[in-house]
Design a protein around this motif. Structure first.
Motif, PDB file in Angstrom:
ATOM      1  N   ASP A  78       0.831  -1.208   0.000  1.00 40.86           N
ATOM      2  CA  ASP A  78       0.000   0.000   0.000  1.00 40.86           C
ATOM      3  C   ASP A  78       0.868   1.261   0.000  1.00 40.86           C
ATOM      4  OD1 ASP A  78      -2.180  -1.689   0.053  1.00 40.86           O
ATOM      5  OD2 ASP A  78      -2.599  -1.383   2.198  1.00 40.86           O
ATOM      6  N   PHE A  79       2.002   1.214   0.699  1.00 37.48           N
ATOM      7  CA  PHE A  79       2.951   2.329   0.716  1.00 37.48           C
ATOM      8  C   PHE A  79       3.433   2.620  -0.709  1.00 37.48           C
ATOM      9  CE2 PHE A  79       7.458   3.567   0.694  1.00 37.48           C
ATOM     10  CZ  PHE A  79       7.409   4.756   1.397  1.00 37.48           C
ATOM     11  N   HIS A  80       3.749   1.566  -1.443  1.00 35.43           N
ATOM     12  CA  HIS A  80       4.221   1.750  -2.817  1.00 35.43           C
ATOM     13  C   HIS A  80       3.124   2.370  -3.694  1.00 35.43           C
ATOM     14  CE1 HIS A  80       8.121   0.020  -2.172  1.00 35.43           C
ATOM     15  NE2 HIS A  80       7.570  -1.012  -1.579  1.00 35.43           N
ATOM     16  N   ASP A  81       1.868   2.067  -3.397  1.00 33.06           N
ATOM     17  CA  ASP A  81       0.758   2.694  -4.128  1.00 33.06           C
ATOM     18  C   ASP A  81       0.722   4.200  -3.874  1.00 33.06           C
ATOM     19  OD1 ASP A  81       0.059   0.196  -5.101  1.00 33.06           O
ATOM     20  OD2 ASP A  81      -1.564  -0.099  -3.645  1.00 33.06           O
ATOM     21  N   VAL A  82       0.983   4.607  -2.638  1.00 34.47           N
ATOM     22  CA  VAL A  82       1.015   6.042  -2.301  1.00 34.47           C
ATOM     23  C   VAL A  82       2.162   6.716  -3.054  1.00 34.47           C
ATOM     24  CG1 VAL A  82       1.371   7.733  -0.454  1.00 34.47           C
ATOM     25  CG2 VAL A  82      -0.064   5.722  -0.042  1.00 34.47           C
ATOM     26  N   GLN A  87       4.259  10.167  -7.641  1.00 30.44           N
ATOM     27  CA  GLN A  87       5.076  10.277  -8.858  1.00 30.44           C
ATOM     28  C   GLN A  87       4.371  11.086  -9.945  1.00 30.44           C
ATOM     29  OE1 GLN A  87       5.914   6.140  -9.645  1.00 30.44           O
ATOM     30  NE2 GLN A  87       7.913   6.261  -8.663  1.00 30.44           N
ATOM     31  N   GLN A  88       3.048  11.178  -9.866  1.00 28.69           N
ATOM     32  CA  GLN A  88       2.303  11.985 -10.837  1.00 28.69           C
ATOM     33  C   GLN A  88       2.719  13.456 -10.757  1.00 28.69           C
ATOM     34  OE1 GLN A  88      -1.959  11.338 -10.572  1.00 28.69           O
ATOM     35  NE2 GLN A  88      -1.634   9.173 -10.106  1.00 28.69           N
ATOM     36  N   VAL A 106      -2.957  12.158  -2.920  1.00 30.21           N
ATOM     37  CA  VAL A 106      -1.784  11.742  -2.150  1.00 30.21           C
ATOM     38  C   VAL A 106      -2.020  11.814  -0.652  1.00 30.21           C
ATOM     39  CG1 VAL A 106       0.647  12.219  -1.653  1.00 30.21           C
ATOM     40  CG2 VAL A 106      -0.196  12.346  -4.010  1.00 30.21           C
ATOM     41  N   VAL A 107      -2.451  12.958  -0.165  1.00 28.74           N
ATOM     42  CA  VAL A 107      -2.604  13.109   1.286  1.00 28.74           C
ATOM     43  C   VAL A 107      -3.661  12.160   1.854  1.00 28.74           C
ATOM     44  CG1 VAL A 107      -3.214  14.709   3.149  1.00 28.74           C
ATOM     45  CG2 VAL A 107      -1.618  15.424   1.350  1.00 28.74           C
ATOM     46  N   PRO A 108      -4.850  12.058   1.257  1.00 25.16           N
ATOM     47  CA  PRO A 108      -5.813  11.090   1.810  1.00 25.16           C
ATOM     48  C   PRO A 108      -5.278   9.650   1.800  1.00 25.16           C
ATOM     49  CG  PRO A 108      -6.923  12.579   0.287  1.00 25.16           C
ATOM     50  CD  PRO A 108      -5.445  12.847   0.166  1.00 25.16           C
ATOM     51  N   ALA A 109      -4.609   9.262   0.721  1.00 28.40           N
ATOM     52  CA  ALA A 109      -4.067   7.903   0.643  1.00 28.40           C
ATOM     53  C   ALA A 109      -2.957   7.713   1.672  1.00 28.40           C
ATOM     54  CB  ALA A 109      -3.540   7.617  -0.759  1.00 28.40           C
TER      55      ALA A 109
END
Length: 127
Positions: A78-82, A87-88, A106-109
């Motif tokens: 899940d960290f890698h998903d954030v 990266q966007q 980003v912040v909500p995730a």
């Protein structure tokens, strides 16, 4: 798991603090990124990237410490998903677009993930 060594306890304590620091830095970016953003905004963003890299390094140590616990491995995924969301940032042209990325994605995730990860770590660092 057996008792933690002093070094392992310190690793988890420092990691927990690092997650809070990243949260504070993301909040700073959210509030301060404007079209005419101060140079400090770029420095804080660079600091966030370094802190995320440090967290990633800690994850490797934690996987070994917790014997490849599946819950931890899921949280690391899940960290890698954030990180992928963040990266966007590099594809966006305006600071307003970057601010929106932070606010909406980003912040909500990150905050959701941080809460879960800190719930995982807290039992090991609370005396």
């Amino acid at each position: 798991m057996s008792e933690l060594t002093v070094e392992q306890h310190q690793l988890l304590f420092d990691y927990d603090q690092l997650l809070n620091t990243i949260s504070d830095a993301l909040e700073y970016l959210e509030k301060n990124i404007k079209e005419e953003a101060a140079p400090e905004v770029q420095q804080v963003f660079q600091d966030v990237l370094l802190a995320l890299d440090k967290a990633s390094t800690s994850h490797e140590q934690m996987v070994a410490l917790f014997n490849e616990d599946i819950n931890l491995i899921t949280l690391i995924g899940d960290f890698h998903d954030v990180v992928k969301l963040l990266q966007q940032w590099f594809e966006l042209e305006t600071n307003e677009e970057k601010r929106q990325l932070l606010v909406e994605k980003v912040v909500p995730a990150y905050e959701s993930w941080r809460s879960q990860m800190q719930s995982y770590v807290k039992p090991y660092i609370v005396h």
